[in-house]
Design an enzyme around this catalytic site. Structure first.
Site, PDB file in Angstrom:
ATOM      1  N   ASP A 135       0.862  -1.169   0.000  1.00  0.00           N
ATOM      2  CA  ASP A 135       0.000   0.000   0.000  1.00  0.00           C
ATOM      3  C   ASP A 135       0.912   1.236   0.000  1.00  0.00           C
ATOM      4  OD1 ASP A 135      -2.305   1.656   0.444  1.00  0.00           O
ATOM      5  OD2 ASP A 135      -1.755   1.725   2.565  1.00  0.00           O
TER       6      ASP A 135
ATOM      7  N   ASP B  78      -0.324   5.116   0.801  1.00  0.00           N
ATOM      8  CA  ASP B  78      -0.621   6.129   1.811  1.00  0.00           C
ATOM      9  C   ASP B  78      -0.550   5.540   3.217  1.00  0.00           C
ATOM     10  OD1 ASP B  78      -2.918   8.470   0.232  1.00  0.00           O
ATOM     11  OD2 ASP B  78      -1.229   7.361  -0.603  1.00  0.00           O
TER      12      ASP B  78
ATOM     13  N   GLU C 161      -1.707  10.852   4.080  1.00  0.00           N
ATOM     14  CA  GLU C 161      -2.652  10.509   3.031  1.00  0.00           C
ATOM     15  C   GLU C 161      -2.650  11.610   1.969  1.00  0.00           C
ATOM     16  OE1 GLU C 161      -4.799   7.766   2.947  1.00  0.00           O
ATOM     17  OE2 GLU C 161      -3.859   6.942   4.765  1.00  0.00           O
TER      18      GLU C 161
END
Length: 403
Positions: free
Chosen positions: A184, A186, A193
């Site tokens: 992933d 963020d 984010e």
């Protein structure tokens, strides 16, 4: 007693380490008609523990072997312990597992709790080794005789109580064969984010952050929540993306992790519910092999508040992992997935090893293991790579570049 059972002698030397201890002992043992069955050697803070298991026949002068081993210990100012037995070929116990413990700090109480849980599950610790000491202490154990699922559940409970991280993985070749890391982006590969950084430019940070937090906890449908948040960005000048890209900060240890595993021919992929306008830069910067993310629609230099094409959501991340594995020619069982939010759950569960990294509770409970220290390079310890090996490889590269 069965006279056909193989006779054995276990010789253990303990004392100050110095060059030549091992060779001296074996030169002495070479004078006798015996066979080496097993050897273990550990050095901790200059103290050596050397264990040698040998087998011998009934007509061997075992008293002579015993006396010779004691003379070696006396000459080297070491302590010797010797014990005889039978049947050196006892098969190893079932359920060979790797148990990795991470702590910052790692306390004696935590180690006592972990060891107690292993014992309570009828398992045995066959070997222990320190993989790192700073800024996180990592201890790896080889454990036998335990049911993996039961031990994993027991150690997870103990880890939560002791505030350490514990990973339980199968032993054997499977761990060494993992060759694709899917991450992933963020709050995993990078700090923060991206959509919240864009929302800060658009003046709607509080509203977007509230929706993001709920989505990461699994309380909202990801695709719907993404479209809702992106809609709030409508009219934002596209130059804000450039500013956000320039402000990105990688997670601590991210470069070290990628660099180290690249040396071992691992391939890397990133899959993000964020945006290609940002992830493409990470691909170029880190040498990422595969990537998938959403794309913000831009018209006349402004964000329209829409995304282009199919949204990368929770099932989409798992599908991307499977696609990357096919393209890399790597079986799913040889993949490692790393993520922090509910959107990563399917991906973590599909991978050979799913790691929840500083994750929400729902993710920690579902993943194979959780890492809760703020250093992404601790992932390499779960793959059996020590801090000393990482530092040595970096130093060798530095010397090579200076020539």
């Amino acid at each position: 007693m069965d006279g056909s059972a193989e006779r054995t002698l276990l010789i253990t030397l303990t004392g100050r380490d110095r060059p030549g201890v091992t060779s001296r002992l074996f030169r002495t043992l070479a004078e006798f008609p015996i066979t080496v069955v097993d050897v273990e050697q550990v050095v901790i803070r200059g103290r050596l523990v050397l264990g040698v298991l040998v087998s011998y026949s009934a007509d061997t002068d075992i008293g002579g072997v015993w006396n010779a081993a004691e003379r070696v210990a006396n000459d080297l100012d070491m302590e010797a312990e010797l014990s005889t037995g039978r049947d050196a070929r006892t098969p190893k116990r079932r359920g060979r597992l790797h148990v990795t413990v991470l702590g910052a700090p790692l306390t004696p109480a935590a180690m006592a709790g972990i060891a107690g849980r292993i014992s309570a599950h009828g398992a045995n610790i066959d070997r222990m080794e320190r993989l790192a000491g700073d800024p996180v202490t990592c201890i790896e154990m080889d454990v036998s005789g335990a049911d993996p699922d039961a031990l994993r559940a027991g150690l997870a409970a103990e880890a939560a109580e002791r505030q350490v991280d514990v990973a339980v993985q199968p032993g054997g070749l499977s761990r060494r064969a993992k060759r694709l890391i899917v991450m992933d982006v963020d709050s995993t590969l990078i700090q923060g984010e991206v959509i919240e950084l864009l929302a800060e430019h658009a003046g709607c940070l509080a509203e977007v952050a509230k929706v993001t937090e709920a989505a990461m906890r699994g309380e909202l449908d990801f695709e719907g929540s993404l479209r809702e948040r992106v809609a709030l960005l409508a009219g934002l000048d596209a130059s804000a993306i450039d500013d956000v890209r320039d402000r990105l900060e990688l997670a601590a240890g991210a470069r070290t992790m990628v660099r180290t595993l690249k040396r071992l021919d691992y391939e890397f992929a990133i899959v993000s519910g964020g945006f290609t306008q940002v992830t493409d830069a990470l691909v170029d910067d880190l040498g990422i092999d595969y990537s998938a993310a959403n794309t913000l629609e831009i018209e006349n230099g402004k964000l329209t508040g829409r995304v282009v094409g199919t949204v990368i959501d929770r099932p989409g991340k798992a599908a991307a992992l499977e696609r990357f594995a096919r393209e890399a020619g790597v079986p799913i069982a040889q993949t490692v997935a790393i993520g922090d939010g509910a959107n990563d759950l399917d991906m973590l569960q599909a991978a050979g090893l799913g790691i929840a990294y500083n994750a929400k509770p729902v993710v920690r409970e579902a993943a194979d293991t959780a890492v809760n220290v703020p250093y992404l390079d601790t992932i390499v310890f779960l793959l059996g790579i020590s801090r000393e090996e990482v530092v040595a490889a970096d130093a060798a590269d530095s010397l090579g570049g200076a020539r």
